[in-house]
Write a protein that holds these residues in place. Structure first.
Motif, PDB file in Angstrom:
ATOM      1  N   UNK A  77      12.020  -5.514  16.543  1.00 13.47           N
ATOM      2  CA  UNK A  77      11.975  -3.781  17.252  1.00 13.47           C
ATOM      3  C   UNK A  77      13.863  -3.858  18.329  1.00 13.47           C
ATOM      4  N   UNK A  78      14.148  -2.258  17.672  1.00 14.11           N
ATOM      5  CA  UNK A  78      15.075  -2.619  18.931  1.00 14.11           C
ATOM      6  C   UNK A  78      13.967  -2.193  20.276  1.00 14.11           C
ATOM      7  N   UNK A  79      13.547  -1.209  20.215  1.00 16.36           N
ATOM      8  CA  UNK A  79      12.711  -0.717  21.253  1.00 16.36           C
ATOM      9  C   UNK A  79      12.455  -1.893  22.164  1.00 16.36           C
ATOM     10  N   UNK A  80      12.240  -3.480  21.797  1.00 12.94           N
ATOM     11  CA  UNK A  80      11.755  -4.162  22.124  1.00 12.94           C
ATOM     12  C   UNK A  80      12.618  -5.415  23.085  1.00 12.94           C
ATOM     13  N   UNK A  81      14.037  -5.257  22.202  1.00 10.27           N
ATOM     14  CA  UNK A  81      15.221  -6.042  22.591  1.00 10.27           C
ATOM     15  C   UNK A  81      15.938  -5.161  23.478  1.00 10.27           C
ATOM     16  N   UNK A  82      15.792  -3.655  23.900  1.00 12.34           N
ATOM     17  CA  UNK A  82      16.401  -3.403  24.676  1.00 12.34           C
ATOM     18  C   UNK A  82      15.577  -3.554  26.327  1.00 12.34           C
ATOM     19  N   UNK A  83      14.604  -3.778  26.260  1.00 13.27           N
ATOM     20  CA  UNK A  83      14.100  -4.104  26.632  1.00 13.27           C
ATOM     21  C   UNK A  83      14.191  -5.756  27.645  1.00 13.27           C
ATOM     22  N   UNK A  84      15.373  -6.539  26.639  1.00 11.66           N
ATOM     23  CA  UNK A  84      15.459  -7.718  27.389  1.00 11.66           C
ATOM     24  C   UNK A  84      14.418  -8.682  26.446  1.00 11.66           C
ATOM     25  N   UNK A 127      13.191 -11.277  23.642  1.00  3.34           N
ATOM     26  CA  UNK A 127      13.675 -11.991  23.030  1.00  3.34           C
ATOM     27  C   UNK A 127      12.376 -12.911  21.990  1.00  3.34           C
ATOM     28  N   UNK A 128      13.078 -13.556  20.922  1.00  2.00           N
ATOM     29  CA  UNK A 128      11.885 -14.080  20.558  1.00  2.00           C
ATOM     30  C   UNK A 128      11.266 -15.037  20.498  1.00  2.00           C
ATOM     31  N   UNK A 129      10.619 -15.509  19.887  1.00  3.51           N
ATOM     32  CA  UNK A 129       9.595 -16.786  20.178  1.00  3.51           C
ATOM     33  C   UNK A 129      10.338 -18.046  19.935  1.00  3.51           C
ATOM     34  N   UNK A 130      10.750 -18.720  20.662  1.00  4.76           N
ATOM     35  CA  UNK A 130      11.292 -19.506  20.891  1.00  4.76           C
ATOM     36  C   UNK A 130      12.606 -19.912  21.823  1.00  4.76           C
ATOM     37  N   UNK A 131      12.968 -19.139  21.726  1.00  4.28           N
ATOM     38  CA  UNK A 131      14.423 -18.265  22.409  1.00  4.28           C
ATOM     39  C   UNK A 131      14.318 -19.283  24.105  1.00  4.28           C
ATOM     40  N   UNK A 132      15.062 -19.109  24.549  1.00  7.91           N
ATOM     41  CA  UNK A 132      15.562 -20.217  25.980  1.00  7.91           C
ATOM     42  C   UNK A 132      14.575 -19.760  26.910  1.00  7.91           C
TER      43      UNK A 132
END
Length: 109
Positions: free
Chosen positions: A72-79, A81-86
């Motif tokens: 969701x953009x609303x999640x990405x704009x708050x920085x 990340x996806x599961x398993x990201x750094x």
């Protein structure tokens, strides 16, 4: 508009049907923000409360590949990340390094 932001954002076909200036401004803002945070769109902007097919360009996928999926953009704009990201501290450094690498580029996308 900045050189990183297109004059006319690519909108999802459903949004295009009734698109107005506000929709285009929101799409341009969304594209600039995800670009800033190390995401790459793989589909037109669908709106903030709809899944958007994107690629994380931090190289955190298996074998250093870039993770692809929907967010969701609303999640990405708050920085978020996806599961398993750094790890969070490493993410921040990777995003800073990406921004630094893009400085001075004529088309940093």
């Amino acid at each position: 508009m900045t050189e990183q932001t297109p004059d006319l954002a690519e909108l999802d076909p459903v949004l295009k049907q009734g698109a107005n200036d506000r929709n285009v401004r929101a799409a341009n803002k969304a594209l600039a923000r995800i670009h800033e945070l190390g995401w790459e769109p793989m589909a037109p902007y669908p709106g903030s409360d709809t899944h958007w097919k994107v690629r994380c360009i931090l190289g955190c996928g298996e074998g250093g590949t870039n993770w692809e999926g929907v967010m969701f953009y609303s999640h990405m704009r708050r920085a978020r990340r996806h599961a398993g990201c750094l790890a969070k501290d490493v993410q921040a450094k990777a995003v800073e390094a990406l921004a630094e690498a893009r400085k001075g580029m004529s088309n940093p996308r």
